[in-house]
Design an enzyme around this catalytic site. Structure first.
Site, PDB file in Angstrom:
ATOM      1  N   ASN A   1      -6.691  -6.948  40.179  1.00  0.00           N
ATOM      2  CA  ASN A   1      -8.253  -6.669  39.683  1.00  0.00           C
ATOM      3  C   ASN A   1      -9.222  -7.639  40.397  1.00  0.00           C
ATOM      4  O   ASN A   1      -9.806  -8.617  39.646  1.00  0.00           O
ATOM      5  CB  ASN A   1      -8.242  -6.675  38.338  1.00  0.00           C
ATOM      6  CG  ASN A   1      -7.517  -5.269  37.628  1.00  0.00           C
ATOM      7  OD1 ASN A   1      -6.528  -5.287  37.618  1.00  0.00           O
ATOM      8  ND2 ASN A   1      -8.264  -4.197  37.511  1.00  0.00           N
ATOM      9  N   TRP A   2      -9.094  -7.842  41.661  1.00  0.00           N
ATOM     10  CA  TRP A   2     -10.241  -8.738  42.439  1.00  0.00           C
ATOM     11  C   TRP A   2     -11.582  -7.953  42.257  1.00  0.00           C
ATOM     12  O   TRP A   2     -11.823  -6.618  42.345  1.00  0.00           O
ATOM     13  CB  TRP A   2     -10.156  -8.772  43.699  1.00  0.00           C
ATOM     14  CG  TRP A   2      -8.745  -9.338  44.290  1.00  0.00           C
ATOM     15  CD1 TRP A   2      -7.533  -9.428  43.602  1.00  0.00           C
ATOM     16  CD2 TRP A   2      -8.151  -9.503  45.627  1.00  0.00           C
ATOM     17  NE1 TRP A   2      -6.619  -9.880  44.217  1.00  0.00           N
ATOM     18  CE2 TRP A   2      -6.981 -10.134  45.366  1.00  0.00           C
ATOM     19  CE3 TRP A   2      -8.818  -9.641  46.770  1.00  0.00           C
ATOM     20  CZ2 TRP A   2      -6.283 -10.642  46.440  1.00  0.00           C
ATOM     21  CZ3 TRP A   2      -8.217  -9.963  47.797  1.00  0.00           C
ATOM     22  CH2 TRP A   2      -6.811 -10.443  47.684  1.00  0.00           C
TER      23      TRP A   2
ATOM     24  N   ASN B   1     -10.301   6.688  62.271  1.00  0.00           N
ATOM     25  CA  ASN B   1      -9.210   7.157  61.099  1.00  0.00           C
ATOM     26  C   ASN B   1      -7.893   6.958  61.504  1.00  0.00           C
ATOM     27  O   ASN B   1      -7.503   7.724  62.443  1.00  0.00           O
ATOM     28  CB  ASN B   1      -9.599   8.498  60.836  1.00  0.00           C
ATOM     29  CG  ASN B   1      -8.960   8.914  59.503  1.00  0.00           C
ATOM     30  OD1 ASN B   1      -7.885   8.409  59.023  1.00  0.00           O
ATOM     31  ND2 ASN B   1      -9.235   9.978  58.712  1.00  0.00           N
TER      32      ASN B   1
ATOM     33  N   ARG C   1      -6.727  -6.573  31.301  1.00  0.00           N
ATOM     34  CA  ARG C   1      -6.598  -6.898  32.641  1.00  0.00           C
ATOM     35  C   ARG C   1      -6.854  -8.284  32.656  1.00  0.00           C
ATOM     36  O   ARG C   1      -7.647  -9.027  32.205  1.00  0.00           O
ATOM     37  CB  ARG C   1      -7.754  -5.901  33.326  1.00  0.00           C
ATOM     38  CG  ARG C   1      -7.420  -4.434  33.335  1.00  0.00           C
ATOM     39  CD  ARG C   1      -6.233  -4.276  34.234  1.00  0.00           C
ATOM     40  NE  ARG C   1      -6.134  -2.612  34.485  1.00  0.00           N
ATOM     41  CZ  ARG C   1      -5.513  -1.928  33.587  1.00  0.00           C
ATOM     42  NH1 ARG C   1      -4.725  -2.423  32.614  1.00  0.00           N
ATOM     43  NH2 ARG C   1      -5.429  -0.624  33.864  1.00  0.00           N
TER      44      ARG C   1
ATOM     45  N   TYR D   1      -0.064   6.481  43.221  1.00  0.00           N
ATOM     46  CA  TYR D   1      -0.441   5.387  44.059  1.00  0.00           C
ATOM     47  C   TYR D   1       0.634   4.144  43.792  1.00  0.00           C
ATOM     48  O   TYR D   1       0.925   3.919  44.926  1.00  0.00           O
ATOM     49  CB  TYR D   1      -1.876   4.865  43.460  1.00  0.00           C
ATOM     50  CG  TYR D   1      -2.292   3.747  43.887  1.00  0.00           C
ATOM     51  CD1 TYR D   1      -2.891   3.472  44.922  1.00  0.00           C
ATOM     52  CD2 TYR D   1      -2.424   2.618  42.977  1.00  0.00           C
ATOM     53  CE1 TYR D   1      -3.543   2.219  45.742  1.00  0.00           C
ATOM     54  CE2 TYR D   1      -3.013   1.327  43.570  1.00  0.00           C
ATOM     55  CZ  TYR D   1      -3.448   1.367  44.618  1.00  0.00           C
ATOM     56  OH  TYR D   1      -4.028  -0.044  45.139  1.00  0.00           O
TER      57      TYR D   1
HETATM   58  P1  NAD Z   1     -11.902  -0.258  49.427  1.00  0.00           P
HETATM   59  O1  NAD Z   1     -11.951   1.291  49.091  1.00  0.00           O
HETATM   60  O2  NAD Z   1     -13.190  -0.857  49.250  1.00  0.00           O
HETATM   61  O3  NAD Z   1     -11.376  -0.646  50.999  1.00  0.00           O
HETATM   62  C1  NAD Z   1     -10.545   0.253  51.661  1.00  0.00           C
HETATM   63  C2  NAD Z   1     -11.243   0.597  52.991  1.00  0.00           C
HETATM   64  O4  NAD Z   1     -10.146   1.305  53.839  1.00  0.00           O
HETATM   65  C3  NAD Z   1     -12.268   1.521  52.866  1.00  0.00           C
HETATM   66  O5  NAD Z   1     -13.516   0.919  53.708  1.00  0.00           O
HETATM   67  C4  NAD Z   1     -11.953   2.931  53.802  1.00  0.00           C
HETATM   68  O6  NAD Z   1     -12.952   3.560  54.422  1.00  0.00           O
HETATM   69  C5  NAD Z   1     -10.940   2.267  54.570  1.00  0.00           C
HETATM   70  N1  NAD Z   1     -10.004   3.465  54.994  1.00  0.00           N
HETATM   71  C6  NAD Z   1      -9.271   4.103  53.991  1.00  0.00           C
HETATM   72  N2  NAD Z   1      -8.321   4.979  54.911  1.00  0.00           N
HETATM   73  C7  NAD Z   1      -8.689   4.898  56.044  1.00  0.00           C
HETATM   74  C8  NAD Z   1      -8.261   5.484  57.358  1.00  0.00           C
HETATM   75  N3  NAD Z   1      -7.260   6.397  57.269  1.00  0.00           N
HETATM   76  N4  NAD Z   1      -8.616   4.931  58.629  1.00  0.00           N
HETATM   77  C9  NAD Z   1      -9.546   4.081  58.526  1.00  0.00           C
HETATM   78  N5  NAD Z   1      -9.804   3.366  57.226  1.00  0.00           N
HETATM   79  C10 NAD Z   1      -9.524   3.793  56.108  1.00  0.00           C
HETATM   80  O7  NAD Z   1     -10.703  -1.054  48.765  1.00  0.00           O
HETATM   81  P2  NAD Z   1     -10.284  -2.500  48.431  1.00  0.00           P
HETATM   82  O8  NAD Z   1     -10.914  -2.714  46.963  1.00  0.00           O
HETATM   83  O9  NAD Z   1     -11.064  -3.333  49.348  1.00  0.00           O
HETATM   84  O10 NAD Z   1      -8.983  -2.549  48.499  1.00  0.00           O
HETATM   85  C11 NAD Z   1      -8.190  -2.890  49.897  1.00  0.00           C
HETATM   86  C12 NAD Z   1      -6.776  -3.033  49.840  1.00  0.00           C
HETATM   87  O11 NAD Z   1      -6.404  -3.491  48.640  1.00  0.00           O
HETATM   88  C13 NAD Z   1      -6.102  -1.377  49.215  1.00  0.00           C
HETATM   89  O12 NAD Z   1      -5.033  -1.251  50.090  1.00  0.00           O
HETATM   90  C14 NAD Z   1      -5.975  -1.461  47.767  1.00  0.00           C
HETATM   91  O13 NAD Z   1      -4.888  -0.638  47.386  1.00  0.00           O
HETATM   92  C15 NAD Z   1      -5.667  -2.948  47.543  1.00  0.00           C
HETATM   93  N6  NAD Z   1      -5.913  -3.370  46.402  1.00  0.00           N
HETATM   94  C16 NAD Z   1      -7.236  -3.845  46.064  1.00  0.00           C
HETATM   95  C17 NAD Z   1      -7.377  -4.257  44.519  1.00  0.00           C
HETATM   96  C18 NAD Z   1      -8.729  -4.634  44.071  1.00  0.00           C
HETATM   97  O14 NAD Z   1      -8.516  -5.296  43.010  1.00  0.00           O
HETATM   98  N7  NAD Z   1      -9.837  -4.722  44.800  1.00  0.00           N
HETATM   99  C19 NAD Z   1      -6.398  -4.121  43.738  1.00  0.00           C
HETATM  100  C20 NAD Z   1      -4.969  -3.739  44.030  1.00  0.00           C
HETATM  101  C21 NAD Z   1      -4.958  -3.431  45.367  1.00  0.00           C
HETATM  102  N1  UDP Z   2     -11.793   2.175  32.151  1.00  0.00           N
HETATM  103  C1  UDP Z   2     -12.795   2.365  30.906  1.00  0.00           C
HETATM  104  N2  UDP Z   2     -13.914   2.944  31.386  1.00  0.00           N
HETATM  105  C2  UDP Z   2     -14.331   3.256  32.541  1.00  0.00           C
HETATM  106  C3  UDP Z   2     -13.628   2.834  33.734  1.00  0.00           C
HETATM  107  C4  UDP Z   2     -12.298   2.205  33.586  1.00  0.00           C
HETATM  108  O1  UDP Z   2     -12.390   1.995  29.841  1.00  0.00           O
HETATM  109  O2  UDP Z   2     -15.477   3.678  32.732  1.00  0.00           O
HETATM  110  C5  UDP Z   2     -10.384   1.441  31.886  1.00  0.00           C
HETATM  111  C6  UDP Z   2      -9.410   2.113  32.880  1.00  0.00           C
HETATM  112  O3  UDP Z   2      -8.734   3.192  31.761  1.00  0.00           O
HETATM  113  C7  UDP Z   2      -8.376   1.142  32.688  1.00  0.00           C
HETATM  114  C8  UDP Z   2      -9.285  -0.212  33.059  1.00  0.00           C
HETATM  115  O4  UDP Z   2     -10.678   0.413  32.698  1.00  0.00           O
HETATM  116  O5  UDP Z   2      -7.677   0.719  31.492  1.00  0.00           O
HETATM  117  C9  UDP Z   2      -9.099  -0.687  34.471  1.00  0.00           C
HETATM  118  O6  UDP Z   2      -9.503   0.518  35.344  1.00  0.00           O
HETATM  119  P1  UDP Z   2      -9.805   0.476  36.912  1.00  0.00           P
HETATM  120  O7  UDP Z   2     -10.536   1.808  37.329  1.00  0.00           O
HETATM  121  O8  UDP Z   2     -10.689  -0.760  37.147  1.00  0.00           O
HETATM  122  O9  UDP Z   2      -8.424   0.218  37.641  1.00  0.00           O
HETATM  123  P2  UDP Z   2      -7.007  -0.572  37.334  1.00  0.00           P
HETATM  124  O10 UDP Z   2      -7.301  -1.996  36.807  1.00  0.00           O
HETATM  125  O11 UDP Z   2      -6.524   0.600  36.105  1.00  0.00           O
HETATM  126  O12 UDP Z   2      -6.295  -0.388  38.321  1.00  0.00           O
END
Ligand code: NAD
Ligand code: UDP
Length: 386
Positions: free
Chosen positions: A210-211, A72, A256, A181
């Site tokens: 939004n990946w 952690n 989105r 956030y």
């Molecule tokens: P995720 O929650 O699947 O992955 C985050 C990982 O970080 C988790 O496995 C968690 O256990 C680990 N983690 C968190 N706090 C920790 C700590 N204190 N020590 C060790 N490990 C820790 O999320 P994700 O979708 O893979 O996203 C990864 C990054 O990309 C994040 O920084 C997130 O904010 C950013 N991001 C992702 C998306 C998306 O579309 N998926 C969108 C915007 C931003």
């Molecule tokens: N949302 C929804 N129903 C759900 C979950 C999310 O309508 O069950 C909406 C949420 O209010 C937002 C969008 O879907 O407008 C995308 O939400 P997400 O949690 O994926 O993250 P964001 O794109 O807002 O970071």
């Protein structure tokens, strides 16, 4: 044949310290690095379930190139040593699920700002390159969202297109804790940028739009807490798998752009292997062609899931819920998120490929294969009497 970068120079194998490697994005990035590159990964996380298939058995072709460290980053003295051992650090660790932002704002701010501070500091002090994961949410709301609903200016991209070097960051008031956030992510971006300007830190900041894809989040009650609220993809998949209605928050009017995780990972690999082109840059990574409202997303997912599962959809597949009911007090939303692609195109020549339909079909096929049986069993299991 030797692998070359975008300028035709051979790519030397490197060691990457990947923090948050056990999450959704980390698991796909590790898969890509193991399958297609000679690089070594020091994978740091508190969980390893999503990368277990890369760690075991030891006979895997890449065994020896990936090493898992369960830690952690909040309190572990091994962190600096691991960063020093690597050529590049990638920080993905974060609390990044909207349901947490207004209900656990302190944890959210600590995770996205305070816990990331030592990572930036160790990279800067040890002259190590950093790729930091931020978010498209740093843009907050669009300028257009403040215009009257019928204003023709709303159609003008100048009022909604999100540009790394020009768009403002527009958040709601402090009691709208949703923005805890985005604000923490913005501040760590500013700190990293300042470390670059004042101390020469070599950094790249990624703003994912939004990946989505397999392994994103969890299915409540199956591989995550039953009362947990994941991001929209898993919320909708969970409802489809359980034959329940998909909940549309505040009418599902927010827009989105969704990108397939595999397209996005290609962009990250280009950043990793082209430091000259990626250092000092902030990159939007998204697919501007895949824009939908959340309501349209629900309709598409319902249709595709019906095809994949060969089960008819519910007669009324969606239900409206208020954000207060769904997320509680302090929720707010980004209205529209379209990434401008000029900078990533210019620096890395990258473009996304996969249509929304195709990426949802691939993802829902995976969800159905992975979870349908487990859900049937969980639902048919008799409830224990008290
Ligand atoms: P995720 O929650 O699947 O992955 C985050 C990982 O970080 C988790 O496995 C968690 O256990 C680990 N983690 C968190 N706090 C920790 C700590 N204190 N020590 C060790 N490990 C820790 O999320 P994700 O979708 O893979 O996203 C990864 C990054 O990309 C994040 O920084 C997130 O904010 C950013 N991001 C992702 C998306 C998306 O579309 N998926 C969108 C915007 C931003
Ligand atoms: N949302 C929804 N129903 C759900 C979950 C999310 O309508 O069950 C909406 C949420 O209010 C937002 C969008 O879907 O407008 C995308 O939400 P997400 O949690 O994926 O993250 P964001 O794109 O807002 O970071």
């Amino acid at each position: 044949m030797a692998r070359v970068d975008l300028d035709g120079k051979p790519i030397e194998p490197m060691t990457i310290c990947m923090i948050g490697a056990g999450g959704f994005i980390g698991s796909h990035l590790c898969e890509k690095l193991m399958a297609e590159t000679p690089h070594r990964v020091l994978a740091l996380d508190v969980y390893s379930d999503k990368i277990r298939h890369l760690l075991e058995p030891e006979s895997l072709p890449w065994a020896g190139r990936i090493q898992f460290h369960r830690l952690n980053i909040k309190h572990d003295s091994r962190l600096e040593g691991l960063i020093k051992m690597a050529d590049l650090t990638i920080n993905l660790a974060a609390i990044c699920t909207p349901a947490d932002y207004n209900t656990r704002p302190l944890d959210t701010i600590y995770s996205n700002f305070i816990d990331a501070l030592p990572v930036v500091k160790y990279c800067s002090e040890n002259n190590k390159r950093l790729i930091h994961f931020s978010t498209c949410e740093v843009y907050g709301k669009t300028i257009g969202s403040f215009l009257p609903k019928d204003s023709p200016l709303r159609e003008d991209p100048a009022y909604y297109l999100l540009k790394e070097d020009a768009s403002p960051c527009i958040f709601g008031s402090i009691e709208k804790q949703r923005w805890s956030y985005a604000c923490a992510k913005q501040l760590i971006e500013r700190l990293i940028y300042a470390e670059g300007a004042e101390n020469g830190l070599e950094f790249t900041i990624v703003r994912p739009f939004n990946w989505i894809g397999p392994r994103m989040d969890f299915i409540p009650g199956i591989d995550g807490p039953s009362e947990g609220v994941p991001r929209v993809l898993a919320c909708f998949s969970n409802a489809l798998l359980r034959r329940e209605q998909l909940k549309l928050v505040d009418g599902g009017q927010s827009q989105r752009t969704f990108i397939y995780i595999k397209d996005a990972i290609e962009a990250v690999l280009l950043m990793i292997e082209n430091p000259q082109r990626a250092n000092g840059q902030i990159f939007n990574v998204g697919n501007p062609n895949n824009e939908v409202t959340v309501r349209q997303l629900a309709e598409m997912m319902t249709q595709i899931y019906s095809k994949v599962s060969e089960e008819a959809a519910l007669d009324v597949p969606t239900i409206d819920v208020s954000s207060k009911e769904f997320y509680g007090e302090g929720y707010d939303d980004s209205d529209k998120r379209i990434p401008d692609m000029t900078i990533i195109n210019r620096q890395l020549g990258w473009n996304p490929k996969t249509s929304l339909w195709d990426l949802l079909e691939a993802t829902l096929t995976y969800q159905h294969r992975t979870y349908a049986e487990a859900i049937k069993k969980a639902v048919s299991r008799p409830v224990a009497s008290s």
